[in-house]
Design an enzyme around this catalytic site. Structure first.
Site, short mmCIF file in Angstrom:
data_model
loop_
_atom_site.label_atom_id
_atom_site.label_comp_id
_atom_site.label_asym_id
_atom_site.label_seq_id
_atom_site.Cartn_x
_atom_site.Cartn_y
_atom_site.Cartn_z
N HIS A 18 14.74 -6.40 2.56
CA HIS A 18 13.42 -6.32 3.19
C HIS A 18 12.63 -5.13 2.67
O HIS A 18 13.00 -3.98 2.92
CB HIS A 18 13.63 -6.19 4.70
CG HIS A 18 12.40 -6.11 5.51
ND1 HIS A 18 12.12 -5.05 6.34
CD2 HIS A 18 11.37 -6.99 5.65
CE1 HIS A 18 10.98 -5.27 6.96
NE2 HIS A 18 10.50 -6.43 6.56
N GLU A 45 12.50 -8.81 -1.22
CA GLU A 45 11.26 -9.19 -0.54
C GLU A 45 10.30 -8.03 -0.63
O GLU A 45 10.69 -6.85 -0.49
CB GLU A 45 11.57 -9.52 0.92
CG GLU A 45 10.40 -10.08 1.71
CD GLU A 45 9.61 -9.08 2.53
OE1 GLU A 45 8.59 -9.47 3.10
OE2 GLU A 45 10.01 -7.89 2.60
N ASP A 47 5.70 -7.00 -0.19
CA ASP A 47 4.43 -7.42 0.41
C ASP A 47 3.27 -7.07 -0.52
O ASP A 47 3.28 -5.99 -1.12
CB ASP A 47 4.22 -6.69 1.74
CG ASP A 47 5.38 -6.89 2.69
OD1 ASP A 47 5.44 -7.96 3.30
OD2 ASP A 47 6.24 -5.98 2.79
N HIS A 60 2.87 -3.12 2.80
CA HIS A 60 3.00 -4.02 3.94
C HIS A 60 1.77 -3.99 4.83
O HIS A 60 1.20 -5.02 5.19
CB HIS A 60 4.25 -3.68 4.77
CG HIS A 60 4.36 -4.55 5.98
ND1 HIS A 60 3.80 -4.19 7.20
CD2 HIS A 60 4.91 -5.76 6.17
CE1 HIS A 60 4.02 -5.16 8.07
NE2 HIS A 60 4.70 -6.12 7.47
N GLU A 119 5.61 -11.62 -0.36
CA GLU A 119 4.90 -12.03 0.86
C GLU A 119 3.43 -11.69 0.72
O GLU A 119 3.06 -10.52 0.56
CB GLU A 119 5.49 -11.36 2.11
CG GLU A 119 4.86 -11.99 3.35
CD GLU A 119 5.08 -11.23 4.64
OE1 GLU A 119 6.15 -10.64 4.85
OE2 GLU A 119 4.13 -11.23 5.44
O1 G3P Z 1 8.78 -11.99 4.84
C1 G3P Z 1 9.50 -12.11 6.01
C2 G3P Z 1 9.56 -10.83 6.79
O2 G3P Z 1 9.76 -9.75 5.97
C3 G3P Z 1 8.33 -10.71 7.59
O3 G3P Z 1 8.29 -9.50 8.26
O4 G3P Z 1 6.97 -7.74 9.21
O5 G3P Z 1 8.05 -7.41 7.01
O6 G3P Z 1 6.08 -8.90 7.20
P1 G3P Z 1 7.30 -8.33 7.91
#
Ligand code: G3P
Length: 251
Positions: A18, A45, A47, A60, A119
């Site tokens: 993450h 993952e 953002d 993020h 993401e």
């Molecule tokens: O991408 C799935 C997950 O990481 C979503 O949580 O809060 O990190 O965007 P967040």
């Protein structure tokens, strides 16, 4: 895992880092991504959103305050301004000078080493979808760098996912609706990310029986990871990919 084709052949649950190895390094930095690869994550993952001059940056939040020494919205600053920020000191002093990376820099550095789950942050969604919309730029960058085989895209804003060309997608939900598996099939989604704090056994069973890998986020507690794996989770999004790998090795 280097390619999505390899990833989908893996029957065990995926280890998804993450925002990189964000338990060890400042999230969404090259340091966090390289540490996640070293820890054996299957997927990294991250953002993305757009700068004022429409360059995709890895961040993020919609704003800079929490994870950099900048202020205000990402979209209010140019790439030159953003590249000068310190994205490491907030985490610990030894990470001072860690940069806020562009998506291109990340793809160039690690895109050939691991599968990426990019993401697309909801705040960057544009219903009119100009040629340089975030989702179109992500596809173009992956194509130009020869990385179409190792990039997936996901979002809470599912409107993005109809415009990502042939990139594999994942749907993200805070709480999946009853027909989430059907929605995933309609998008040909490889996975569904769902908030672990709200996920039920029924959610995971419905998705799995509907042919979609259920991947809860963000789970760092081992007993919670065990429970979700027992329920049939097809992967876990965690800040500590090394610990999750150890857990999977024991099972
Ligand atoms: O991408 C799935 C997950 O990481 C979503 O949580 O809060 O990190 O965007 P967040």
């Amino acid at each position: 895992m280097r390619t999505v084709a390899e990833l989908v052949r893996v029957s065990r649950p995926w280890v998804v880092a993450h925002r990189g190895y964000s338990a060890r390094c400042p999230e969404n930095t090259l340091c966090a991504f390289e540490a996640a690869i070293d820890a054996g994550a299957d997927v990294v993952e991250l953002d993305v959103g757009l700068s004022a001059d429409r360059v995709p940056f890895v961040l993020h939040d919609a704003t800079l305050e929490r994870t950099t020494n900048g202020r205000g919205p990402l979209h209010a600053h140019t790439a030159t301004e953003l590249e000068a920020l310190d994205a490491g000191s907030w985490f610990a002093p030894e990470f001072a000078g860690e940069r806020l990376p562009t998506l291109q820099a990340v793809l160039e550095r690690i895109g050939a080493q691991v599968v990426l789950d990019i993401e697309l942050r909801p705040f960057a969604f544009e219903s009119r979808a100009p040629d340089d919309a975030l989702e179109r730029q992500v596809h173009a960058l992956a194509e130009r760098l020869g990385l179409l085989g190792s990039v997936m895209v996901s979002s809470f804003e599912h409107g993005f996912l109809t415009r990502t060309g042939d990139l594999p997608v994942g749907l993200v939900y805070a709480a999946p609706p009853e027909d989430a598996a059907a929605r995933c099939r309609a998008h040909s989604a490889l996975f569904c990310a769902l908030n672990a704090a709200r996920a039920t056994h029924t959610d995971i069973r419905r998705l799995t029986h509907g042919g979609t890998r259920a991947v809860p986020y963000t789970v760092n507690d081992e007993s919670e990871q065990r429970r979700l794996l027992d329920w049939g989770a097809g992967g876990i999004i965690t800040d500590d990919p090394a610990r999750l790998r150890d857990l999977l090795a024991q099972r």
